[in-house]
Write a protein that holds these residues in place. Structure first.
Motif, short mmCIF file in Angstrom:
data_model
loop_
_atom_site.label_atom_id
_atom_site.label_comp_id
_atom_site.label_asym_id
_atom_site.label_seq_id
_atom_site.Cartn_x
_atom_site.Cartn_y
_atom_site.Cartn_z
N THR A 91 5.40 9.79 2.55
CA THR A 91 5.95 9.61 1.17
C THR A 91 5.44 8.49 0.52
O THR A 91 5.05 8.58 -0.84
N LEU A 92 5.00 7.43 1.18
CA LEU A 92 4.34 6.22 0.81
C LEU A 92 2.93 6.48 0.03
O LEU A 92 2.68 5.83 -0.72
N ARG A 100 -0.78 6.44 -4.39
CA ARG A 100 -1.65 7.25 -5.30
C ARG A 100 -1.28 7.20 -6.81
O ARG A 100 -2.12 7.07 -7.70
N ARG A 101 -0.02 7.28 -7.10
CA ARG A 101 0.55 7.46 -8.38
C ARG A 101 0.50 6.04 -8.96
O ARG A 101 0.28 5.83 -10.34
N HIS A 102 0.72 4.99 -8.01
CA HIS A 102 0.62 3.58 -8.84
C HIS A 102 -0.61 3.04 -8.74
O HIS A 102 -0.75 1.93 -9.49
N VAL A 103 -1.53 3.38 -7.93
CA VAL A 103 -2.78 2.49 -7.70
C VAL A 103 -3.95 3.55 -8.17
O VAL A 103 -4.89 3.66 -7.02
N ALA A 115 4.70 -4.28 -9.11
CA ALA A 115 5.97 -4.20 -8.58
C ALA A 115 6.82 -3.12 -8.70
O ALA A 115 7.70 -2.95 -7.83
N ALA A 116 6.57 -2.08 -9.69
CA ALA A 116 7.34 -0.69 -9.77
C ALA A 116 7.06 -0.11 -8.40
O ALA A 116 8.00 0.65 -8.12
N PHE A 117 5.92 -0.22 -7.89
CA PHE A 117 6.10 0.51 -6.52
C PHE A 117 6.91 0.09 -5.56
O PHE A 117 7.63 0.90 -4.81
#
Length: 768
Positions: free
Chosen positions: A476-477, A482-485, A502-504
């Protein structure tokens, strides 16, 4: 020069030795055909081929799956015969032309490719002779051998059936009196060792050890029988000493205990058929341990690497314990170790049970090996403060995605059998993986249904521990990262990690909140949150781990788990955030462990003893028993959780392919556990712990009944054992590093048993 020689040899053995040998390469119209072989595709009809073909090809498929050698190493090494297959989901008949007379048939089933959840199943029949194999993974393959007779018609019909799906790569038919032809040996080498282009790059490098003795004569039967302690490896070129010959297999055990009984056959010539028949074990007054409670297996040698990431070196090592339930061959001068495991049922009467194991050569008993088992009047107890766990890949995903009923039922049986085997071995728990899904509104939904199912199955089989469960949620992480970076990959051990925004970490907190709400709703045990496996001490790695643990711990009451050694200074920044440290070496002293448990925020130390699981060495049998028994007791660690229960990367039948070497247990055709020798050592180590704890309990009872002197004597024995044990930091996989020999463990177990029985007599309890 060597490459030229190997290339010429490969061409030579690929050619038929004479017209009586039929060679078939199954594949597509365009896939390569091995020189000297006949191509058979899914469309080849015997009437138009004349050498080999299908009577009715309807429903058959052909697949070509070449796997390049680079990047190195490939998942498996494909060859001109092993890269392509003909496959089917129903019955088919292959007709093969050959000279009349008795023949032997050899077939290579798989590898079939496709999805991992597919279970491959094939039975081939030639008249009254048949061979069957059931195997798993897209890379697995099996060799089938059967007999046949070709009459005046000049051909043989091979009937192929399946309960799921079958795949064939190659076929060899040759006269029985010329068996096996060199072609079969070459094909087996390519599938179960290495193909020639790789073998020339690898060095045969067995471990350094004392050279075997030479010149041991065999008697008129053609065999000698000898015995060594079961924790001592017997290598393919070992020869016994005179004092090891003609043994009586002796052991002692308690009710509700399993105990290994072993002996080894050394043949002076090849034998086509050997079998062992075990009789009931009976006392003088008629009590019986039936032969049905004695499981008979044998030690199988496998080609292995010195370490699971080492390439270019290999050797042959004792490893798996397949069932010995049908006759098999003996190879001249190669030891054949028979491994019997007796189950002493609860309530078994005390006494000396005797019997024999008969060795049958050519269906006649050639030798009887005496067995003598002493059953003790001890009810062994298990320390409830100690947990034996394991990393375990649950097959639920394969059950859910199985392509047919047989595959689904097979994976379901595997789950049930794994849990039953763990319970019988003495395990209490296992690690799980959990996932969560992000919904369209940005919230998270926990998926703990599989975890709940796993726990229900485990408890049904006796794995009843209600304590915390480490749960890894890296999958899951990775999706979140992948979505945040910028679509980047969260790599293993955080190699090359980039700090996400920070949103991650806000979403990490939300994920854990979803897990906790779901866990409480289902009434599940505490989860130890395990985000990343084995982070490094690199600056970026540590900063990421501090941030992710801080995000997890924002959820009230949760605890964290990390696979890292707290004794390494580089991990010190994690200390304020870690509740359970799980380290590869026993680096924390018993005193420090106790002090950490007494803190305002208790910190636990678990042991991750991978070095005795086989990823580094397949032969650390004595070390495995030591770590799980006397060594764990001396170290003070209360939880053992190695990686893993079953590990395979390429073909499970070949430990040299793939990036990681396969190790520990495998799964047999019937979905039962195919144990390795080290798994047996785990169980025996756990039993050593039961003897230790039972004595400690009887010491306490003796004190309550004022048998102080006897209790003190028993405690002095325990202290003497502890004083002779070193607590090694690095080399714990070798029993000698602890200061004990293989025989010492058996000697000290007997001392424990003797002291227990002495205290039982003094207390007037438990003796029959």
């Amino acid at each position: 020069m060597m490459k030229v020689i190997y290339a010429l040899l490969a061409l030579y053995v690929a050619m038929p030795l004479c017209a009586d040998v039929t060679l078939v390469d199954f594949g597509t119209r365009d896939s390569p055909v091995r020189p000297g072989f006949t191509r058979v595709t899914h469309e080849t009809i015997f009437a138009t081929n004349g050498i080999a073909g299908w009577l009715d090809p309807a429903g058959l498929e052909a697949h070509d799956r070449p796997i390049p050698r680079e990047p190195y190493p490939p998942i498996i090494y494909t060859t001109d015969t092993r890269r392509d297959t003909v496959q089917g989901r129903s019955t088919a008949t292959l007709r093969v032309a050959a000279a009349d007379g008795d023949v032997r048939i050899w077939m290579l089933a798989g590898p079939g490719g496709g999805a991992r959840e597919q279970v491959w199943d094939i039975e081939v029949s030639a008249g009254s002779s048949s061979a069957r194999a059931t195997y798993y993974t897209e890379n697995g393959n099996r060799a089938l051998t059967l007999k046949g007779t070709i009459g005046a018609s000049g051909y043989l019909d091979l009937r192929i059936t399946t309960r799921s799906r079958w795949a064939l790569s190659a076929l060899v038919v040759a006269p029985a009196d010329a068996w096996p032809p060199p072609t079969v040996k070459k094909l087996q080498q390519e599938a179960f060792l290495l193909p020639d282009d790789q073998l020339v790059r690898w060095e045969h490098a067995p471990p350094q050890r004392e050279k075997p003795r030479s010149g041991m004569p065999v008697d008129r039967s053609g065999i000698v029988v000898f015995r060594r302690p079961w924790v001592t490896n017997i290598w393919p070129d070992d020869i016994p000493a005179a004092d090891e010959l003609n043994p009586t297999v002796e052991a002692f055990a308690c009710p509700n205990e399993y105990e290994p009984l072993t002996f080894t056959i050394l043949p002076g010539r090849d034998f086509e058929s050997v079998m062992v028949r075990v009789a009931d074990l009976v006392t003088d007054d008629g009590h019986v341990i039936p032969s049905s409670d004695i499981e008979v297996r044998h030690v199988r040698y496998r080609w292995v690497r010195p370490n699971y990431k080492v390439f270019g070196r290999y050797y042959r090592a004792p490893d798996l314990l397949p069932r010995f339930n049908r006759p098999g061959p003996l190879r001249k001068d190669e030891p054949f170790r028979v491994w019997m495991t007796v189950h002493v049922r609860p309530g078994a009467p005390t006494g000396i049970y005797t019997g024999t194991a008969g060795i049958l050569l050519k269906d006649r008993i050639t030798k009887n090996v005496p067995i003598r088992l002493r059953v003790l009047p001890i009810a062994l107890e298990k320390d409830p403060a100690v947990t034996y766990s394991t990393y375990y890949k649950h097959p639920t995903v394969y059950i859910n995605r199985a392509p047919d009923d047989f595959s689904r039922q097979w994976w379901t049986r595997k789950l049930e059998n794994d849990m039953a085997s763990m319970a019988a071995c003495g395990y209490d728990a296992f690690l799980c993986k959990i996932t969560a899904s992000r919904l369209e509104d940005g919230s998270w939904r926990s998926n703990l249904g599989d975890l709940e199912t796993h726990l229900e199955v485990a408890r049904r089989h006796g794995l009843n521990r209600r304590g915390p469960i480490p749960c890894q949620f890296t999958y899951t992480l990775r999706k979140l990262y992948r979505r945040h970076v910028d679509d980047a990959t969260l790599s293993g051990h955080l190699s090359g990690i980039r700090m996400p925004p920070a949103a991650f970490f806000d979403e990490v907190t939300a994920i854990v909140e979803a897990f906790e709400a779901d866990r409480k709703r289902r009434g599940l045990p505490e989860i130890l949150y395990y985000p990343i496996d084995e982070p490094t001490t690199a600056k970026d790695s540590i900063e990421f781990m501090v941030a992710i643990f801080a995000a997890i711990r924002k959820v009230p009451g949760v605890r964290t788990y990390v696979t890292a050694d707290p004794a390494r200074p580089g991990f010190a920044p994690l200390a304020p955030y870690v509740d359970v440290w799980c380290s590869n070496v026993p680096s924390v002293t018993p005193q420090q462990q106790s002090e950490d448990l007494d803190r305002a925020r208790p910190v636990e130390h678990w042991w991750y003893p991978n070095r005795v699981a086989g990823e580094n060495d397949h032969t650390v049998v004595a070390g495995a028993r030591m770590v799980y028994g006397f060594g764990r007791w001396r170290s003070g660690y209360r939880v053992l959780i190695p990686w893993r229960f079953e590990a395979f990367h390429g073909a499970p039948e070949n430990y040299l392919d793939g990036y990681h070497m396969d190790f520990f247990n495998q799964t047999d055709d019937d979905a039962s556990v195919l144990p390795c020798v080290r798994y047996e050592a785990y169980r025996e180590g756990i039993d050593d712990g039961r003897y230790l704890y039972t004595l400690q309990r009887w010491i306490a009872r003796a004190r309550e009944r004022d048998h102080t002197d006897a209790a003190n004597d028993a405690e002095r024995d325990l202290q003497a054992m502890a004083d002779t044990l070193r607590v090694p930091i690095e080399d714990h996989a070798r029993a000698e590093a602890w200061g004990w020999s293989a025989e010492t463990m058996d000697d000290f177990r007997w001392i424990l048993a003797s002291r227990i029985m002495q205290l039982m007599r003094l207390c007037g309890e438990g003796m029959n």
